[in-house]
Motif scaffolding. Structure first.
Motif, mmCIF file in Angstrom:
data_model
loop_
_atom_site.group_PDB
_atom_site.id
_atom_site.type_symbol
_atom_site.label_atom_id
_atom_site.label_comp_id
_atom_site.label_asym_id
_atom_site.label_seq_id
_atom_site.Cartn_x
_atom_site.Cartn_y
_atom_site.Cartn_z
ATOM 1 N N THR A 83 -9.255 3.223 -5.379
ATOM 2 C CA THR A 83 -8.412 2.356 -6.200
ATOM 3 C C THR A 83 -7.441 1.636 -5.274
ATOM 4 N N TYR A 84 -7.186 0.383 -5.571
ATOM 5 C CA TYR A 84 -6.296 -0.411 -4.727
ATOM 6 C C TYR A 84 -5.857 -1.646 -5.491
ATOM 7 N N SER A 85 -4.784 -2.249 -5.024
ATOM 8 C CA SER A 85 -4.224 -3.435 -5.674
ATOM 9 C C SER A 85 -4.018 -4.533 -4.643
ATOM 10 N N THR A 103 -1.202 -10.137 -9.720
ATOM 11 C CA THR A 103 -1.469 -8.865 -9.047
ATOM 12 C C THR A 103 -2.708 -8.257 -9.684
ATOM 13 N N ASP A 108 -5.684 -5.169 -9.866
ATOM 14 C CA ASP A 108 -5.970 -3.754 -9.625
ATOM 15 C C ASP A 108 -7.485 -3.566 -9.607
ATOM 16 N N TRP A 149 -2.711 -5.538 0.517
ATOM 17 C CA TRP A 149 -3.493 -4.572 -0.248
ATOM 18 C C TRP A 149 -2.634 -3.313 -0.332
ATOM 19 N N PHE A 150 -2.371 -2.807 -1.520
ATOM 20 C CA PHE A 150 -1.410 -1.711 -1.636
ATOM 21 C C PHE A 150 -1.849 -0.710 -2.700
ATOM 22 N N ASN A 151 -1.094 0.391 -2.769
ATOM 23 C CA ASN A 151 -1.425 1.496 -3.683
ATOM 24 C C ASN A 151 -2.887 1.918 -3.509
ATOM 25 N N THR A 209 -5.809 4.391 -2.815
ATOM 26 C CA THR A 209 -6.151 5.811 -2.882
ATOM 27 C C THR A 209 -7.661 5.963 -2.723
ATOM 28 N N THR A 265 -4.069 8.469 0.788
ATOM 29 C CA THR A 265 -3.330 7.345 0.220
ATOM 30 C C THR A 265 -2.786 6.478 1.344
ATOM 31 N N GLU A 294 0.074 3.373 1.465
ATOM 32 C CA GLU A 294 1.046 2.611 0.673
ATOM 33 C C GLU A 294 0.723 1.135 0.706
ATOM 34 N N SER A 295 0.440 0.610 1.889
ATOM 35 C CA SER A 295 0.097 -0.813 1.974
ATOM 36 C C SER A 295 -0.575 -1.134 3.307
#
Length: 251
Positions: free
Chosen positions: A52-54, A142, A144, A200-202, A204, A238, A240-241
């Motif tokens: 998963t990523y944003s 943004t 997801d 690219w952030f969050n 996992t 994980t 963070e970014s």
């Protein structure tokens, strides 16, 4: 040019980018590749069961060339595939949700104007490109992303969401066991202009088994990472970014 042909060309070039040979200059001389990160392959045949990523979508590029507006395009993506050390990458599926922009988005089947991006769930296979229709994105969006091995079907389920709503999704690639996870900034026909930094952030990554050394496989090109963290010995990681730096895709 059809949606399928365009996405097939994008994915093929992405796969060649990951391979040590042949050179992309030899096979796809009209492509320019920009800043990116590359993670993997896993160190002992583990595979990614869920990613998963944003993405904070950057502004469309500026200073792009206006010649051949119906042929030029820019693509941003993160893709997943099996371990590329065990097979010819062109013979392997590549799950690749796409963010795409061109001086004439309509030619790619997207109703966005030149000030906006388009997005689509997409997967390259050796036989054909499987992809959904492009969806026009609002400014300052943004997104997801979820790419997951479906435990019931064995398929790879991918989705792109905007403001909590799925806007594109695809299920395919039965039996795939992703071992690499990497991004691309990709320009066809050169002259795509200046692309702002984007994040690219969050991120996992969940694995079927622990890989305590996965963080050692990260490489960065024109990018910075906050670092990889695991609290369970390497089964879940994980980030963070990862910031992809501003770049000129015309030079």
């Amino acid at each position: 040019m059809s949606f399928t042909t365009i996405l097939s060309t994008l994915a093929l070039s992405a796969l060649v980018r990951a391979a040590p040979t042949p050179s992309t200059d030899d096979v796809y001389p009209n492509y320019e590749y920009g800043n990116m990160f590359y993670l993997g392959p896993t160190t002992n045949s583990q595979y990614i069961t869920k990613a998963t990523y944003s993405l904070s979508v950057p502004a469309p590029p500026t200073d792009y060339l206006t010649s051949s507006p119906d042929e030029r395009w820019l693509s941003l993506w993160i893709g997943l595939q099996d371990n590329p050390n065990t097979s010819d990458v062109l013979d392997m599926n590549f799950v690749q949700p796409l963010l795409n922009w061109g001086p004439n988005n309509a030619i790619w089947g997207c109703d966005a104007d030149v000030e906006h991006w388009c997005a689509a769930a997409s997967t390259y296979t050796p036989a054909e490109q499987i992809g959904q229709e492009y969806v026009a994105l609002p400014s300052n969006a943004t997104l997801d992303f979820v790419v997951e091995v479906n435990a019931d079907t064995g398929m790879i389920d991918q989705s792109i969401s905007l403001a909590g709503k799925i806007i594109s999704q695809e299920s395919d690639s039965k039996g795939m066991q992703p071992a690499v996870f990497y991004s691309g900034t990709e320009c066809y026909l050169d002259g795509c202009g200046t692309v702002d930094a984007h994040s690219w952030f969050n991120i996992t990554l969940e694995l079927n088994e622990a890989d305590a050394d996965l963080d050692k496989t990260m490489t960065l090109t024109g990018a910075t990472s906050s670092g990889m963290v695991t609290t369970d010995g390497g089964k879940t990681w994980t980030i963070e970014s990862i910031v992809i730096e501003k770049q000129n895709m015309t030079e």
